[in-house]
Design an enzyme around this catalytic site. Structure first.
Site, PDB file in Angstrom:
ATOM      1  N   GLU A  22      -1.285  13.637 -52.722  1.00 46.72           N
ATOM      2  CA  GLU A  22      -2.382  13.764 -51.767  1.00 46.72           C
ATOM      3  C   GLU A  22      -3.069  12.432 -51.493  1.00 46.72           C
ATOM      4  OE1 GLU A  22      -4.027  17.598 -52.160  1.00 46.72           O
ATOM      5  OE2 GLU A  22      -5.953  16.978 -51.345  1.00 46.72           O
ATOM      6  N   ASP A 121      -2.557  18.333 -54.533  1.00 48.47           N
ATOM      7  CA  ASP A 121      -3.422  19.155 -55.381  1.00 48.47           C
ATOM      8  C   ASP A 121      -2.986  20.607 -55.254  1.00 48.47           C
ATOM      9  OD1 ASP A 121      -4.804  16.872 -55.889  1.00 48.47           O
ATOM     10  OD2 ASP A 121      -6.459  17.315 -54.511  1.00 48.47           O
ATOM     11  N   TYR A 323      -8.423  19.075 -62.907  1.00 43.97           N
ATOM     12  CA  TYR A 323      -8.709  19.327 -61.493  1.00 43.97           C
ATOM     13  C   TYR A 323     -10.083  19.981 -61.323  1.00 43.97           C
ATOM     14  CZ  TYR A 323      -7.783  20.390 -56.633  1.00 43.97           C
ATOM     15  OH  TYR A 323      -7.845  20.435 -55.272  1.00 43.97           O
TER      16      TYR A 323
END
Ligand SMILES: [Zn+2]
Length: 691
Positions: A22, A121, A323
């Protein structure tokens, strides 16, 4: 080992496995981890690509910049017009490039790509970003390219290697949910924002959003509750005893002062203890950290939710935390909690490891919600002090302390209630004290004010004990209005009402501030924000209610679960919007009048710069649609008198006048290289410099 830099930019004609991350920093870290540091960098269209060889295969890793494509309306809708709006709702959307260089780089690589590994992600937006890149490669002629998915929750060596060994498939439902949200929000926002803006026939933009407007409505509603709040008086009877002890009458709140006075008169003589209740209570640490908890705690230490999310993303990409977007509040079995604790308990945290390991069994807390996508937010690596900014350190510290607390023993509090008689009346003394801090040694959570006194427990009060009474007081109190939202309480309320998602809430709050709909640490609406909600509630209350937004949010969950298809959900939203819009169009003149009237009221309450030389009405400072400030006659657009203003600096209106006494002079104050500068001028003499 340092990477080997190739000077050539020509691609070797070998098939490659393309890893799509990403962000650039993640692409580089993945290449670094998988190649053991033996990778080379080439720039294609200015975008760095990381090449390496693994098990005889050639790999390339590219980092994007979030979404590389976006939706827009066809050319004919670029210009805002009221008659076009009914067509905009059902207009097909076109896909436009958002990151042209990244798209070009992907196209250049496409002919050599034999397999794609999507390593964005792992959530709705990430899946969609990955598929956008796949779309570019397929369109460049690689129709049948093999696609794999690499899922990870932290960018550490172990996690990346594990994910690489366990490649899975793309989850189209996940990407479709993000795609539907993007399409619906565009159509919804464009139709309603354009309608209100065009209907107003003023220079202001009245922005309406599917999640934004119900959120703003919460803030306006709270402000109105505060304004209409009538405080109620009540009284408490307090006995001041020797040793500084303060006992309160058992009844607590008296609604009449006469009754409180009578109680005071009956409270004579010594205070005599007739019962002591003691108890110890254990307090468990808080449940594992989800995104809402994280954002709320960050806001409570003074970092805005939007900023906190950006910092958390940095920490994640640099491999310090897991995350940061998750609703999960249960640690998965597979997570090596003790291993992580050992790894991060260095520096200021070293002292806490013993506390955790000394427990017979370590039982981490569990929260109410369990999801399978990501674990609750936790640190993955120790962040040495001084390596990143102070704000990064503060966010890392919060996450690390919180994580360690969830593994720690409960704290133990001793509570005591002392019942005493003064004359014929009963009074209470309440106290508590921390006996064993447990997890509270690591993490201090801000809590509601407590009336319990810590001092009182020092006296070891027993039954039969007597105290001198210095005085009995009747204290007047007032009920308090509801509190304004803070970013912390707002983000929690949004989650409770189903407004937005873990990935969008902080962004919605940021927009409300940047569009000047709300202001302040204790959030209150501006006049503009209030006007928008008043209009919406008058003409289309459904778009400020949370039910409709929640319903659409639920449909997106159903897309993710594969129960509904994307097109069906988008078209449903279009149908609802069409009904709303048709109602609005019937009232277009009324809407316009309402907006202009409330704007006029706002203008009349703003500061006057002078008197219009043409019509004699007040002149005020206004903002154009493009954000430029200028002086205008309050009768605009009927009267067209305007004066330009300098765009930089703060403007103060002075008492002194010019232009024959009709206009006040202004003072502009600004800073240039840290030096304060000011300029006094007559607005009617100011000429705009052409920029
Ligand atoms: Zn005028």
């Amino acid at each position: 080992m340092s990477p080997i830099f190739h000077e050539t930019t020509k691609l070797e004609q070998e098939p490659i496995v393309l890893i799509i991350a990403e962000k650039n920093i993640v692409a580089r870290r993945i290449a670094h981890i998988l190649s053991g540091g033996r990778y080379s960098v080439k720039k294609i269209c200015g975008i760095p690509i990381y090449f390496f060889t693994l098990n005889g295969e050639k790999y390339a890793s590219i980092g994007l910049k979030g979404h590389i494509m976006d939706y827009d309306f066809p050319q004919r809708f670029r210009k805002w017009s009221l008659p076009d709006l009914k067509d905009i709702i059902w207009s097909p959307l076109i896909v436009v490039a958002r990151e042209a260089k990244h798209i070009e780089a992907l196209k250049s690589l496409a002919p050599f790509v034999k397999r794609v590994i999507v390593a964005t992600d792992y959530d709705r937006e990430g899946e969609l970003i990955g598929l956008e890149a796949v779309h570019v490669i397929k369109k460049a002629g690689k129709r049948n390219v093999e696609i794999k998915r690499m899922k990870f929750s932290a960018i550490t060596r172990e996690e990346i290697l594990r994910a690489f060994r366990n490649l899975t498939e793309i989850n189209k439902g996940l990407a479709d949910a993000a795609d539907a949200r993007r399409a619906i929000d565009l159509i919804w926002g464009a139709t309603l924002t354009r309608f209100f803006t065009l209907a107003s026939n003023t220079s202001d933009v009245y922005s309406i959003g599917r999640v934004q407007t119900p959120t703003l409505a919460l803030i306006v509603k709270r402000e109105k509750e505060i304004e209409s709040f009538v405080p109620q008086k009540y009284w408490e009877v307090v006995a001041l005893l020797e040793n500084g002890l303060k006992a309160k009458h058992k009844k607590g709140r008296f609604d009449s002062i006469e009754e409180a006075q009578r109680v005071k008169l009956r409270s004579t003589g010594l205070a005599e203890v007739f019962r002591v209740e003691k108890s110890t209570r254990k307090r468990r640490p808080p449940h594992p950290m989800d995104t809402t908890t994280f954002l709320a705690l960050s806001a409570s230490i003074g970092i805005s939710v939007d900023r906190a999310m950006k910092i958390a993303e940095d920490l994640y990409r640099l491999g310090y935390i897991s995350y940061p977007r998750t609703d999960n509040t249960v640690y998965p079995e597979s997570l090596d909690l003790i291993g992580i604790a050992k790894r991060v308990c260095k520096g200021p945290y070293a002292q806490y490891l013993q506390l955790i390991l000394s427990q017979e069994t370590i039982t981490p807390t569990r929260g109410p919600k369990e999801t399978k996508d990501h674990p609750p937010i936790h640190p993955v690596e120790y962040l040495p002090i001084g390596k990143l900014s102070k704000e990064h350190e503060a966010i890392y510290d919060l996450i690390t302390r919180y994580f360690l607390a969830t593994l720690s023993p409960p704290s133990v509090w001793e509570h005591a209630i002392v019942h005493m008689k003064i004359g014929s009346e009963e009074y209470l003394l309440k106290g508590r004290r921390l006996v064993d801090p447990g997890w509270e040694r690591i993490l201090k959570l801000i809590e509601e004010e407590s009336e319990e006194d810590e001092e009182m427990l020092k006296f070891d009060i027993v039954k039969g004990q007597k105290f001198k009474v210095h005085s009995i007081k009747v204290v007047e109190k007032k009920t308090r209005p509801p509190k304004r939202y803070t970013q912390a309480s707002l983000v929690k309320e949004m989650e409770r009402l189903g407004l937005g998602t873990k990935s969008t809430r902080h962004e919605i709050i940021r927009k409300l501030f940047s569009r000047r709909y709300v202001e302040g640490k204790y959030i209150r609406p501006t006049n503009l924000g209030r006007t928008v909600i008043e209009l919406v509630e008058k003409f289309v209350p459904i778009i400020s209610s949370s039910e409709l937004t929640r319903k659409i949010e639920k449909e997106m969950d159903e897309i993710e679960a594969g129960k509904k298809c994307k097109e069906e959900v988008i078209n449903n939203a279009r149908r609802i919007l069409k009904e709303i819009f048709e109602d609005l169009m019937k009232n277009v003149a009324l809407v316009g009048n309402s907006i202009r009237e409330s704007k006029k009221k706002d203008l009349e309450s703003s500061k006057k710069v002078g008197i219009c030389p043409k019509c004699g009405a007040p002149l005020i400072i206004a903002k154009s649609r493009r954000g430029k400030r200028f002086i205008m006659c309050i009768n605009y657009p009927k009267c067209n008198v305007t004066y330009p203003l300098p765009q930089k600096g703060r403007i103060y209106i002075l008492k002194e006048t010019c232009a024959g006494g009709k206009i006040h002079k202004i003072k502009v104050v600004w800073r240039e290289k840290g030096v304060k500068k000011e300029w006094i001028l007559c607005p009617s003499d100011y000429k705009e410099k052409s920029e």
